[in-house]
Design a protein around this motif. Structure first.
Motif, mmCIF file in Angstrom:
data_model
loop_
_atom_site.group_PDB
_atom_site.id
_atom_site.type_symbol
_atom_site.label_atom_id
_atom_site.label_comp_id
_atom_site.label_asym_id
_atom_site.label_seq_id
_atom_site.Cartn_x
_atom_site.Cartn_y
_atom_site.Cartn_z
ATOM 1 N N UNK A 84 143.716 76.886 -9.772
ATOM 2 C CA UNK A 84 143.261 78.133 -9.219
ATOM 3 C C UNK A 84 142.036 78.385 -8.784
ATOM 4 N N UNK A 85 141.704 79.540 -8.299
ATOM 5 C CA UNK A 85 140.398 80.007 -7.925
ATOM 6 C C UNK A 85 139.927 81.097 -9.064
ATOM 7 N N UNK A 86 138.576 80.520 -9.419
ATOM 8 C CA UNK A 86 138.133 81.619 -10.248
ATOM 9 C C UNK A 86 137.358 82.793 -9.630
ATOM 10 N N UNK A 87 137.582 84.205 -10.070
ATOM 11 C CA UNK A 87 137.126 84.961 -9.462
ATOM 12 C C UNK A 87 136.091 85.547 -10.249
ATOM 13 N N UNK A 88 135.419 86.838 -9.945
ATOM 14 C CA UNK A 88 134.470 87.728 -10.505
ATOM 15 C C UNK A 88 134.961 88.142 -11.855
ATOM 16 N N UNK A 89 133.966 87.960 -12.887
ATOM 17 C CA UNK A 89 134.357 88.314 -14.151
ATOM 18 C C UNK A 89 133.975 89.929 -14.549
ATOM 19 N N UNK A 90 134.536 90.545 -13.642
ATOM 20 C CA UNK A 90 134.298 92.138 -13.390
ATOM 21 C C UNK A 90 134.720 92.632 -14.921
ATOM 22 N N UNK A 91 135.974 92.070 -15.611
ATOM 23 C CA UNK A 91 136.367 92.677 -16.735
ATOM 24 C C UNK A 91 136.086 92.017 -17.923
ATOM 25 N N UNK A 92 134.935 91.137 -17.754
ATOM 26 C CA UNK A 92 134.860 89.979 -19.018
ATOM 27 C C UNK A 92 133.801 90.868 -20.012
ATOM 28 N N UNK A 93 133.200 91.844 -19.921
ATOM 29 C CA UNK A 93 132.401 92.457 -21.145
ATOM 30 C C UNK A 93 133.032 92.372 -22.416
ATOM 31 N N UNK A 94 134.375 92.189 -22.615
ATOM 32 C CA UNK A 94 134.953 92.071 -23.999
ATOM 33 C C UNK A 94 134.665 90.678 -24.459
ATOM 34 N N UNK A 95 133.882 89.622 -23.762
ATOM 35 C CA UNK A 95 133.665 88.421 -24.184
ATOM 36 C C UNK A 95 132.449 88.463 -25.006
ATOM 37 N N UNK A 96 132.612 89.094 -26.098
ATOM 38 C CA UNK A 96 131.415 89.238 -26.948
ATOM 39 C C UNK A 96 131.617 88.514 -28.144
ATOM 40 N N UNK A 97 130.706 88.827 -29.275
ATOM 41 C CA UNK A 97 130.953 88.154 -30.606
ATOM 42 C C UNK A 97 132.429 88.012 -31.184
ATOM 43 N N UNK A 105 141.184 94.729 -31.689
ATOM 44 C CA UNK A 105 142.097 95.194 -30.573
ATOM 45 C C UNK A 105 141.341 95.880 -29.436
ATOM 46 N N UNK A 106 142.159 96.546 -28.668
ATOM 47 C CA UNK A 106 141.839 97.126 -27.523
ATOM 48 C C UNK A 106 142.366 96.735 -26.341
ATOM 49 N N UNK A 107 141.832 96.893 -24.971
ATOM 50 C CA UNK A 107 142.457 96.282 -23.799
ATOM 51 C C UNK A 107 141.653 95.028 -23.479
ATOM 52 N N UNK A 108 142.577 93.967 -23.278
ATOM 53 C CA UNK A 108 141.925 92.859 -22.959
ATOM 54 C C UNK A 108 141.424 92.517 -21.625
ATOM 55 N N UNK A 109 140.202 91.973 -21.477
ATOM 56 C CA UNK A 109 139.538 91.796 -20.223
ATOM 57 C C UNK A 109 139.920 90.270 -19.454
ATOM 58 N N UNK A 110 140.059 90.703 -18.381
ATOM 59 C CA UNK A 110 140.602 89.401 -17.376
ATOM 60 C C UNK A 110 139.313 88.625 -17.131
ATOM 61 N N UNK A 111 139.363 87.328 -17.502
ATOM 62 C CA UNK A 111 138.123 86.226 -17.210
ATOM 63 C C UNK A 111 138.484 85.652 -15.731
ATOM 64 N N UNK A 112 139.789 85.354 -15.546
ATOM 65 C CA UNK A 112 140.118 84.670 -14.419
ATOM 66 C C UNK A 112 140.792 85.483 -13.340
ATOM 67 N N UNK A 113 140.891 85.104 -12.319
ATOM 68 C CA UNK A 113 141.710 85.937 -11.211
ATOM 69 C C UNK A 113 142.122 84.972 -10.215
ATOM 70 N N UNK A 114 143.411 84.285 -10.652
ATOM 71 C CA UNK A 114 143.929 83.405 -9.891
ATOM 72 C C UNK A 114 145.519 83.624 -9.477
ATOM 73 N N UNK A 123 133.882 76.883 -18.090
ATOM 74 C CA UNK A 123 133.299 78.088 -17.706
ATOM 75 C C UNK A 123 132.552 78.663 -18.543
ATOM 76 N N UNK A 124 131.624 79.678 -18.365
ATOM 77 C CA UNK A 124 130.955 80.604 -19.202
ATOM 78 C C UNK A 124 131.812 81.451 -20.101
ATOM 79 N N UNK A 125 131.338 82.191 -21.130
ATOM 80 C CA UNK A 125 132.164 82.996 -21.923
ATOM 81 C C UNK A 125 132.470 84.312 -21.084
ATOM 82 N N UNK A 126 131.869 84.500 -19.791
ATOM 83 C CA UNK A 126 132.312 85.458 -18.942
ATOM 84 C C UNK A 126 132.969 85.355 -17.723
ATOM 85 N N UNK A 127 133.456 84.002 -17.571
ATOM 86 C CA UNK A 127 134.177 83.370 -16.443
ATOM 87 C C UNK A 127 133.425 82.788 -15.245
ATOM 88 N N UNK A 128 131.910 82.354 -15.329
ATOM 89 C CA UNK A 128 131.369 81.970 -14.378
ATOM 90 C C UNK A 128 131.116 80.607 -14.659
#
Length: 328
Positions: free
Chosen positions: A45-58, A82-91, A125-130
């Motif tokens: 796949x192709x790794x996309x921008x991690x615009x939804x990756x703010x949930x990748x916290x502690x 819980x909450x809405x999952x954040x997308x880290x990769x966009x492939x 990749x980093x915790x935020x998808x980069x």
């Protein structure tokens, strides 16, 4: 080969019998559960921008997801609360699967599958998808597991028609083959001190068991019995191994066992297939995938305490949520 073809092939091999339509209900459940335990081999796949990756916290949980609308997998992250999952990769054309956190929680190792079904190898990749990086020498590999010191990675890799356990530095060198058997060795997980690996071994008779290997001597010891159907082990900091077993019910349930094979007990018992347990950092809870009896049923992430209480559904979308790993 598509994801569903991989599942069918692994199901047939795990049971040791041809797949048919005339089996009774218990046999259908057992085949589905064994399929749930099989390695979920899928594509690059192709790794996309991690615009939804703010949930990748502690203490974030990372996992792979696919839906009927988007049948290739991407990696997502969700809080244990819980909450809405954040997308880290966009492939959209290929798949990211089998995530594994580094021990410092800064990077994620994962497997990429190509559109033709070939495994592209292990990437990080980093915790935020980069900052995507390939791990050299891992083409065809699956089930990455980061060592407790963060310097090495263990994985399963094909040798002929079987898979064996390897370990390498995080830069891919030198790669050392640890197992040499006629069985299929999968899903390595490190002991807290980094001296052992536990893994599952499937034999030609259709059974699988949890094994452990001492890295300094390569001495191997069985943790669970020879006539079992055990897979997807995860070793806790508290020195317990969680795994999934297809038991007499015909369903896959979660069990715990000490590394010496004692203290075996079941912690889930509902009529669903439970697989891929991952320990919380404090060793008190597990996240795992719960699914129905076939590939058409959604699979969701659940949380449960190590004593089997406080079962909680974490994800609720009409999706297949798989291979969760809890951030250290």
């Amino acid at each position: 080969m598509t994801r569903h073809q991989h599942r069918a092939a692994d199901d047939g091999r795990a049971t040791g019998k041809p797949r048919g339509t005339g089996a009774n209900r218990t046999a259908r459940h057992r085949r589905a559960a064994l399929c749930a335990l099989a390695v979920a081999l899928t594509v690059p796949l192709t790794l996309g921008a991690a615009g939804d990756a703010g949930v990748a916290g502690d203490r974030t949980i990372v996992f792979a997801r696919y839906t009927t609308a988007a049948p290739t997998e991407d990696l997502y992250a969700i809080s244990p609360s819980g909450g809405t999952p954040g997308k880290l990769t966009h492939t959209p054309a290929v798949s990211d699967v089998m995530p594994s956190w580094s021990p410092d929680g800064k990077r994620v190792a994962f497997v990429r599958y190509g559109s033709g079904g070939a495994i592209d190898g292990i990437w990080t990749m980093t915790a935020t998808g980069g900052d995507l990086k390939a791990v050299p020498g891992t083409k065809g590999a699956a089930d990455p597991a980061w060592s407790p010191d963060g310097k090495r990675i263990a994985y399963a890799k094909p040798v002929g028609t079987q898979r064996e356990i390897y370990v390498a530095d995080i830069d891919g060198t030198p790669a050392t083959r640890l197992t040499h058997t006629a069985g299929d060795d999968l899903h390595p997980t490190w002991s807290p001190d980094g001296t052992y690996l536990a893994f599952s071994r499937a034999d030609t008779a259709g059974h699988s068991r949890v094994m452990k290997i001492r890295l300094s001597t390569l001495a191997q010891t069985a943790v669970t019995g020879p006539d079992s159907h055990d897979g997807t082990p995860d070793w806790s900091h508290g020195n317990r191994i969680a795994f999934s077993r297809v038991d007499a019910s015909g369903f896959a349930h979660l069990y715990l066992v000490r590394p010496d094979g004692t203290g075996l007990h079941r912690i889930t018992s509902d009529r669903f297939n439970d697989k891929n347990p991952s320990w919380s950092p404090d060793g008190r809870r597990l996240v795992f995938t719960r699914g129905g009896t076939d590939d058409a049923d959604p699979e969701h992430l659940y949380l449960v305490r190590a004593d089997g209480t406080a079962l909680t559904q974490l994800t609720k979308a009409a999706s297949h949520d798989l291979e969760a790993d809890w951030r250290p």
